[in-house]
Design a protein around this motif. Sequence first.
Motif, PDB file in Angstrom:
ATOM      1  N   MET A 119      -6.781  27.644   6.235  1.00 26.42           N
ATOM      2  CA  MET A 119      -6.651  26.426   5.719  1.00 26.42           C
ATOM      3  C   MET A 119      -5.585  26.135   4.783  1.00 26.42           C
ATOM      4  N   THR A 120      -5.084  27.198   4.192  1.00 26.74           N
ATOM      5  CA  THR A 120      -4.101  27.053   3.277  1.00 26.74           C
ATOM      6  C   THR A 120      -2.510  27.499   3.785  1.00 26.74           C
ATOM      7  N   GLY A 121      -2.353  27.661   5.332  1.00 28.71           N
ATOM      8  CA  GLY A 121      -1.133  27.980   5.847  1.00 28.71           C
ATOM      9  C   GLY A 121      -0.714  29.323   5.616  1.00 28.71           C
ATOM     10  N   ARG A 122      -1.509  30.290   5.287  1.00 30.20           N
ATOM     11  CA  ARG A 122      -1.084  31.562   5.031  1.00 30.20           C
ATOM     12  C   ARG A 122      -1.321  32.429   6.298  1.00 30.20           C
ATOM     13  N   PRO A 123      -0.516  33.507   6.446  1.00 28.45           N
ATOM     14  CA  PRO A 123      -0.737  34.586   7.673  1.00 28.45           C
ATOM     15  C   PRO A 123      -2.221  34.909   7.735  1.00 28.45           C
ATOM     16  N   LEU A 124      -2.832  34.993   8.899  1.00 27.45           N
ATOM     17  CA  LEU A 124      -3.985  35.476   9.199  1.00 27.45           C
ATOM     18  C   LEU A 124      -4.137  37.033   9.391  1.00 27.45           C
ATOM     19  N   GLN A 125      -4.997  37.328   8.682  1.00 23.36           N
ATOM     20  CA  GLN A 125      -4.943  38.973   8.628  1.00 23.36           C
ATOM     21  C   GLN A 125      -6.496  39.544   8.731  1.00 23.36           C
ATOM     22  N   PHE A 126      -7.156  39.148   9.746  1.00 24.03           N
ATOM     23  CA  PHE A 126      -8.441  39.261   9.919  1.00 24.03           C
ATOM     24  C   PHE A 126      -8.799  40.719  10.174  1.00 24.03           C
ATOM     25  N   GLU A 127      -8.152  41.441  11.144  1.00 20.63           N
ATOM     26  CA  GLU A 127      -8.347  43.001  11.089  1.00 20.63           C
ATOM     27  C   GLU A 127      -8.254  43.546   9.891  1.00 20.63           C
ATOM     28  N   ARG A 128      -7.107  43.445   9.201  1.00 24.82           N
ATOM     29  CA  ARG A 128      -6.870  44.102   7.864  1.00 24.82           C
ATOM     30  C   ARG A 128      -7.775  43.622   6.846  1.00 24.82           C
ATOM     31  N   ALA A 129      -8.198  42.623   6.759  1.00 22.89           N
ATOM     32  CA  ALA A 129      -9.353  42.316   6.026  1.00 22.89           C
ATOM     33  C   ALA A 129     -10.782  42.943   6.107  1.00 22.89           C
ATOM     34  N   LEU A 130     -10.912  43.227   7.497  1.00 26.87           N
ATOM     35  CA  LEU A 130     -12.340  43.998   7.828  1.00 26.87           C
ATOM     36  C   LEU A 130     -12.086  45.259   7.609  1.00 26.87           C
ATOM     37  N   SER A 131     -10.741  45.705   7.449  1.00 27.02           N
ATOM     38  CA  SER A 131     -10.535  47.450   7.301  1.00 27.02           C
ATOM     39  C   SER A 131     -10.952  47.386   5.880  1.00 27.02           C
ATOM     40  N   ASP A 132     -10.180  46.682   5.043  1.00 22.66           N
ATOM     41  CA  ASP A 132     -10.341  46.700   3.531  1.00 22.66           C
ATOM     42  C   ASP A 132     -11.737  46.687   3.009  1.00 22.66           C
ATOM     43  N   SER A 133     -12.418  45.463   3.589  1.00 19.23           N
ATOM     44  CA  SER A 133     -13.777  45.302   3.141  1.00 19.23           C
ATOM     45  C   SER A 133     -14.502  46.400   3.573  1.00 19.23           C
ATOM     46  N   ALA A 134     -14.470  47.071   4.610  1.00 19.65           N
ATOM     47  CA  ALA A 134     -15.239  48.245   5.266  1.00 19.65           C
ATOM     48  C   ALA A 134     -15.153  49.372   4.173  1.00 19.65           C
ATOM     49  N   TRP A 135     -13.893  49.576   3.473  1.00 19.24           N
ATOM     50  CA  TRP A 135     -13.538  50.636   2.573  1.00 19.24           C
ATOM     51  C   TRP A 135     -14.316  50.319   1.148  1.00 19.24           C
ATOM     52  N   ILE A 136     -14.494  49.305   1.091  1.00 20.66           N
ATOM     53  CA  ILE A 136     -15.113  48.705  -0.458  1.00 20.66           C
ATOM     54  C   ILE A 136     -16.457  48.716  -0.356  1.00 20.66           C
ATOM     55  N   GLN A 137     -17.133  48.760   0.907  1.00 16.97           N
ATOM     56  CA  GLN A 137     -18.367  49.051   0.848  1.00 16.97           C
ATOM     57  C   GLN A 137     -18.991  50.233   0.144  1.00 16.97           C
ATOM     58  N   GLY A 138     -18.125  51.197   0.181  1.00 17.00           N
ATOM     59  CA  GLY A 138     -18.467  52.388  -0.449  1.00 17.00           C
ATOM     60  C   GLY A 138     -18.867  52.409  -1.842  1.00 17.00           C
ATOM     61  N   PHE A 139     -18.529  51.283  -2.632  1.00 17.48           N
ATOM     62  CA  PHE A 139     -19.290  50.857  -3.934  1.00 17.48           C
ATOM     63  C   PHE A 139     -20.742  50.877  -3.776  1.00 17.48           C
ATOM     64  N   TRP A 140     -21.374  50.411  -2.956  1.00 20.59           N
ATOM     65  CA  TRP A 140     -22.811  50.203  -2.562  1.00 20.59           C
ATOM     66  C   TRP A 140     -23.276  51.357  -2.217  1.00 20.59           C
ATOM     67  N   VAL A 141     -22.635  52.340  -1.536  1.00 17.63           N
ATOM     68  CA  VAL A 141     -23.237  53.544  -1.364  1.00 17.63           C
ATOM     69  C   VAL A 141     -23.143  54.409  -2.324  1.00 17.63           C
ATOM     70  N   LEU A 142     -22.063  54.372  -3.242  1.00 18.89           N
ATOM     71  CA  LEU A 142     -21.903  55.317  -4.546  1.00 18.89           C
ATOM     72  C   LEU A 142     -22.992  54.703  -5.238  1.00 18.89           C
ATOM     73  N   GLY A 143     -23.526  53.534  -5.531  1.00 18.88           N
ATOM     74  CA  GLY A 143     -24.402  53.048  -6.461  1.00 18.88           C
ATOM     75  C   GLY A 143     -25.802  53.640  -5.989  1.00 18.88           C
ATOM     76  N   LEU A 144     -26.027  53.630  -4.526  1.00 11.05           N
ATOM     77  CA  LEU A 144     -27.295  54.422  -4.164  1.00 11.05           C
ATOM     78  C   LEU A 144     -27.531  55.791  -4.467  1.00 11.05           C
ATOM     79  N   ALA A 145     -26.280  56.445  -4.284  1.00 12.44           N
ATOM     80  CA  ALA A 145     -26.189  57.802  -4.575  1.00 12.44           C
ATOM     81  C   ALA A 145     -26.529  58.211  -5.992  1.00 12.44           C
ATOM     82  N   VAL A 146     -26.063  57.225  -7.043  1.00  9.09           N
ATOM     83  CA  VAL A 146     -26.110  57.661  -8.314  1.00  9.09           C
ATOM     84  C   VAL A 146     -27.743  57.397  -8.653  1.00  9.09           C
ATOM     85  N   ARG A 147     -28.250  56.324  -8.249  1.00 12.22           N
ATOM     86  CA  ARG A 147     -29.676  56.313  -8.443  1.00 12.22           C
ATOM     87  C   ARG A 147     -30.450  57.450  -7.832  1.00 12.22           C
ATOM     88  N   VAL A 148     -30.195  57.785  -6.680  1.00 15.14           N
ATOM     89  CA  VAL A 148     -31.056  58.758  -5.966  1.00 15.14           C
ATOM     90  C   VAL A 148     -30.766  60.138  -6.728  1.00 15.14           C
TER      91      VAL A 148
END
Length: 244
Positions: A119-148
């Motif tokens: 919508m803002t005329g920027r380059p589309l980087q869907f695949e890179r966004a997917l990869s970055d978002s996947a890595w960051i899901q580790g925060f949720w895994v780390l949170g569960l690991a700490v609680r357990v």
Amino acid sequence: MDLAPPRESTGGRSTAELRFGAILCVWMVLILALNGARWIAGFRPVLLAAAVERGVQRIEADGKGETGDDLVRKAIRTQRDSLPFWTVVFVFGDFVIEPFALALRAVCVAIGFTAIAAMTGRPLQFERALSDSAWIQGFWVLGLAVRVGLLIMLRRGEDDLDTSLGLLLPPGTYPAATWLMLRECDAFALLGWVSLAASGWRRGDANLAAAVVLCSGLGFFEMSLRTAVGLVLGSAMRLSLIAS
């Protein structure tokens, strides 16, 4: 004549897509292992049994002087017989919903940033966004690991240990919705959403304000949904028999 560089692919799939799937598989396996530890160590069964027994106590309190003893005993027996059903519900949540929530969250964030970029005329980087978002899901895994880890080391109930804003509440009685919503404000989840916003901004998919608005909106929606589900399940476990 197409002078664009060839697209890296394996079997018709880009390396970014393969990386996204591989990263998520690792996180999902860890989620399954950590939730399995909660069940094997007995923390989840004890939590469910305690919730059902609170329903029994409510039946006993409301049944005094209003209904016959046989009806009260039948209601109590039915309440306790519901434990296997609730066990299946929570097993489904821990071993199906929670692992796939990682993938759904990552995909929604990637779609959101790609839409803003379009919508803002920027380059589309869907695949890179997917990869970055996947890595960051580790925060949720780390949170569960700490609680357990805290559960296993301190041997305390799940209601007594968490890493959320609920720890800031002073001793007292609070509305269930308030308590559940604060418990959904987990410190590691907040770090995850902040990292997702920063990642989209650094990629150039959106300016900082738009990145914050997108991730705040998605985070609040997820928190509200989890709170609503928690309220419904909690009420059903404790009050459904009384209401009927």
